[in-house]
Write an enzyme that holds these catalytic residues in place. Structure first.
Site, PDB file in Angstrom:
ATOM      1  CB  CYS A   1       9.980 -29.964  31.685  1.00  0.00           C
ATOM      2  SG  CYS A   1       8.974 -30.136  32.881  1.00  0.00           S
TER       3      CYS A   1
ATOM      4  CG  HIS B   1       8.341 -26.660  29.380  1.00  0.00           C
ATOM      5  ND1 HIS B   1       7.476 -27.432  29.119  1.00  0.00           N
ATOM      6  CD2 HIS B   1       8.529 -26.422  30.422  1.00  0.00           C
ATOM      7  CE1 HIS B   1       7.282 -28.103  30.257  1.00  0.00           C
ATOM      8  NE2 HIS B   1       7.851 -27.416  31.055  1.00  0.00           N
TER       9      HIS B   1
ATOM     10  CG  ASN C   1       4.862 -28.162  33.175  1.00  0.00           C
ATOM     11  OD1 ASN C   1       5.184 -28.860  32.200  1.00  0.00           O
ATOM     12  ND2 ASN C   1       5.664 -27.620  34.126  1.00  0.00           N
TER      13      ASN C   1
END
Ligand code: ACO
Length: 323
Positions: free
Chosen positions: A113, A250, A280
């Site tokens: 990520c 994020h 996500n």
């Protein structure tokens, strides 16, 4: 002093939108739980025949169009991804071919990520060192391919998508008033590998594997580490949090984003949020958020933008740039 400035952004989201309610008859979960604990309402899933490179090519084309540049004017392509089409060649070379580029160089970068933040730091260093004048950076993921659909603690969290940014060299004064990337901060600590990993791979099982996560432990690290890295990058840039116009975090969990903004004393009006609609999307989440906000005209020239992310590794970091 050479700086890497943002010349254009673009993104692509697969057509299929899956609402939280889709999971309700498959798992012991609810729309209410997912919204309350994560802020996620829906996510996009790639079609069966769509691969990460397909998503990346479409995002790259959108970013090129936004920047007013042709693929022929790009020197390098970096794709941040943990879900490549194949073990090799890289997704980046597939995107390069898809754009009709026969020159320059292309490679993938994997920091889960945190991948796009790492890619921004990488491209910034290359541009400053004179290795490239224009770099096309893409975050592209098909995390739906590594979900365990029986694990309610993970499969409701992730989505597919791609975002892209064109960075270009420009002369600056070497001060915090310059446009472009002003500072970066990268970190990792491999002793946390068991908190978030995929239980397969070429050299272990010979399979792609499924994502495994101890969500509550990752959550605690995220809240602690994201504000720290953002503060370090701001220090390096010679700026303080009062001077931040936009936080582009994020997009893993609204509660993590709110806690980070609070630690940075930033009001939520300054935070770009896409987590409700995208879930996500790992390395794609920051370029998706940048592109969506840019398309909405939210960034004004001269705005200070901070991007930060954490993911498997653990790996985390942040970038401070002036739009
Ligand atoms: N529906 C209903 N209940 C659920 C679900 C679900 N989808 N998922 C978990 N639960 C349950 C758990 O089983 C647990 O039940 P129990 O108390 O009976 O054991 C309860 O909810 C609480 O579980 P926690 O894991 O403590 O819940 P938490 O509030 O921490 O939320 C979440 C879980 C959303 C995963 C959160 O921890 C999180 O977002 N973590 C960070 C994720 C992240 O940022 N990852 C980094 C990036 S990802 C990458 O790099 C690939």
């Amino acid at each position: 002093m050479r700086r890497a400035i943002v010349r254009g952004t673009g993104h692509y989201l697969p057509e299929r939108v899956v609402e939280n309610s889709w999971f309700e008859d498959k798992l012991d979960t609810s729309d209410e739980w997912i919204r309350a604990r994560t802020g996620i309402e829906r996510r996009h899933f790639a079609a069966e025949e769509q691969r990460t490179s397909d998503l990346g090519i479409l995002a790259a084309q959108a970013a090129l169009a936004d920047s007013g540049l042709e693929a022929g004017q790009i020197d390098a392509v970096i794709v941040a991804t943990s879900t490549p089409d194949l073990t090799f060649p890289s997704v980046a070379t597939m995107v390069q071919a898809g754009l009709g580029m026969r020159h320059g160089f292309a490679y993938d970068l994997q920091a889960v990520c945190a991948g796009f933040v790492y890619a921004l730091a990488n491209a910034d260093a290359m541009i400053r060192a004179g290795l490239a004048d224009r770099v096309l950076l893409i975050g592209a993921e098909t995390f739906s391919r590594i979900m365990d659909w029986t694990d309610r603690g993970t499969c409701v969290l992730f989505g597919d998508g791609a975002g892209a940014v064109v960075l270009e060299a420009a002369e600056g004064q070497g001060t915090s008033a310059d446009r472009g990337i002003l500072a970066t901060d990268l970190n990792s600590d491999g002793q946390y590998r068991d908190l978030l990993y995929v239980d397969g791979g070429v050299a272990s099982t010979g399979t792609a594997g499924h994502l495994r996560m101890q969500g509550n432990l990752v959550f605690r690290h995220a809240v602690e580490k994201l504000a720290d890295t953002a503060h370090r990058a701001l220090d390096r840039a010679g700026l303080n949090t009062d001077q931040v116009d936009w936080l582009v975090p994020h997009q893993a969990n609204l509660r993590i984003i709110e806690a980070t903004a609070k630690r940075m004393h930033l009001p939520m009006e300054k935070v770009v949020l896409t987590v409700a609609d995208h879930g996500n999307t790992s390395a794609a989440s920051i370029p998706l958020a940048l592109s969506v906000a840019n398309a909405q005209g939210r960034f004004k020239p001269g705005d200070v933008v901070v991007a930060e992310a954490i993911g498997g590794g653990l790996a985390w970091g942040s970038v401070v740039l002036r739009w």
